[in-house]
Scaffold this motif. Structure first.
Motif, mmCIF file in Angstrom:
data_model
loop_
_atom_site.group_PDB
_atom_site.id
_atom_site.type_symbol
_atom_site.label_atom_id
_atom_site.label_comp_id
_atom_site.label_asym_id
_atom_site.label_seq_id
_atom_site.Cartn_x
_atom_site.Cartn_y
_atom_site.Cartn_z
ATOM 1 N N ALA A 1 17.738 63.950 37.356
ATOM 2 C CA ALA A 1 17.063 63.074 38.318
ATOM 3 C C ALA A 1 16.321 63.864 39.394
ATOM 4 C CB ALA A 1 18.079 62.125 38.948
ATOM 5 N N LYS A 2 16.986 64.846 39.992
ATOM 6 C CA LYS A 2 16.341 65.607 41.065
ATOM 7 C C LYS A 2 15.124 66.356 40.560
ATOM 8 C CE LYS A 2 19.027 68.106 43.614
ATOM 9 N NZ LYS A 2 20.132 68.857 44.223
ATOM 10 N N TRP A 3 15.242 66.987 39.417
ATOM 11 C CA TRP A 3 14.131 67.758 38.872
ATOM 12 C C TRP A 3 12.948 66.840 38.557
ATOM 13 C CZ3 TRP A 3 11.552 68.000 34.137
ATOM 14 C CH2 TRP A 3 10.744 69.129 33.941
ATOM 15 N N THR A 4 13.223 65.683 37.973
ATOM 16 C CA THR A 4 12.166 64.771 37.548
ATOM 17 C C THR A 4 11.493 64.062 38.713
ATOM 18 O OG1 THR A 4 13.303 64.387 35.454
ATOM 19 C CG2 THR A 4 11.656 62.750 36.115
ATOM 20 N N TRP A 5 12.280 63.577 39.671
ATOM 21 C CA TRP A 5 11.758 62.661 40.686
ATOM 22 C C TRP A 5 11.556 63.279 42.060
ATOM 23 C CZ3 TRP A 5 9.801 58.822 38.206
ATOM 24 C CH2 TRP A 5 10.412 58.341 37.050
ATOM 25 N N ALA A 6 11.855 64.551 42.269
ATOM 26 C CA ALA A 6 11.811 65.156 43.612
ATOM 27 C C ALA A 6 10.471 64.939 44.321
ATOM 28 C CB ALA A 6 12.128 66.644 43.534
ATOM 29 N N ARG A 7 9.394 65.089 43.617
ATOM 30 C CA ARG A 7 8.081 64.942 44.267
ATOM 31 C C ARG A 7 7.719 63.486 44.547
ATOM 32 N NH1 ARG A 7 4.218 69.422 41.362
ATOM 33 N NH2 ARG A 7 5.323 71.230 42.169
ATOM 34 N N ASN A 8 8.343 62.546 43.850
ATOM 35 C CA ASN A 8 8.035 61.125 44.017
ATOM 36 C C ASN A 8 8.906 60.444 45.067
ATOM 37 O OD1 ASN A 8 7.922 61.799 40.818
ATOM 38 N ND2 ASN A 8 6.117 60.703 41.518
ATOM 39 N N LEU A 9 10.083 60.995 45.315
ATOM 40 C CA LEU A 9 11.050 60.316 46.190
ATOM 41 C C LEU A 9 10.546 60.056 47.610
ATOM 42 C CD1 LEU A 9 14.416 61.866 45.013
ATOM 43 C CD2 LEU A 9 13.576 59.548 44.641
ATOM 44 N N PRO A 10 9.878 60.998 48.271
ATOM 45 C CA PRO A 10 9.431 60.691 49.636
ATOM 46 C C PRO A 10 8.525 59.460 49.716
ATOM 47 C CG PRO A 10 9.309 63.046 49.240
ATOM 48 C CD PRO A 10 9.615 62.388 47.913
#
Length: 184
Positions: A25-34
């Motif tokens: 999850a962190k690797w995939t979505w890190a740039r989208n979360l903010p």
């Protein structure tokens, strides 16, 4: 499942993000979360057998099993209704949640880069174009195979990937690779 989410509830609509086969999850979505967290109360689990903490004693490795686990996690987190976005393998899991395991809980559904509607013939043709088996593509055992996977799965792959680093990565990840097999 390990589920990444804010510690406190908000009034924002809940959004479940399901990652693909090649990461967590962190690797995939890190740039989208903010950006997404400005508008949604985001839940991003590491699917079973992905990430350091998502494990199961069950011998099941199917998309349906992943969907049941994700739906159960949302139930345990007391989220009765939510939207779901899934990318690649996570798209298969999201689709399964929407049609079966959590059909009463899933609102809107976003499926990205997933062959959910592909026919068996289309899937065979796609595999033939890649000139390698699915196992070779998703579970590379050479530096060149890992380069291929990175270039096929990233919008902006690194321009230079030293072979010795890729070989070390393969060696470090080899003992746990067998847990990633699944059936559709």
């Amino acid at each position: 499942l390990r589920v990444w989410c804010p510690a406190t509830l908000s009034s924002k609509p809940p959004l479940l993000l399901l990652h693909g086969f090649g990461g967590d999850a962190k690797w995939t979505w890190a740039r989208n979360l903010p950006r997404l967290s400005r508008h949604f109360h985001v839940y991003a689990p590491d699917l079973v057998f992905f990430g350091a903490q998502s494990r199961s004693a069950s011998p099941l490795r199917s998309v349906a099993f992943q969907a049941r686990c994700a739906a159960e996690a949302m139930r345990l987190l007391a989220v009765p209704r939510y939207d779901v976005a899934g990318i690649s393998y996570g798209g298969f899991v999201a689709y399964r949640m929407a049609i079966a395991e959590a059909s009463d809980a899933v609102g809107r559904l976003v499926i990205m880069t997933t062959g959910v509607a592909a026919t068996p013939g289309e899937m065979r043709a796609m595999a033939a174009r890649e000139d390698r088996t699915v196992e070779e593509a998703l579970l590379p055992d050479t530096a060149e195979g890992l380069r291929f996977l990175v270039r096929r799965s990233m919008h902006r792959p690194p321009p230079w990937m030293p072979g010795f680093v890729l070989e070390d990565f393969i060696q470090v990840s080899t003992p746990s690779r067998s847990v990633f097999f699944f059936s559709l």
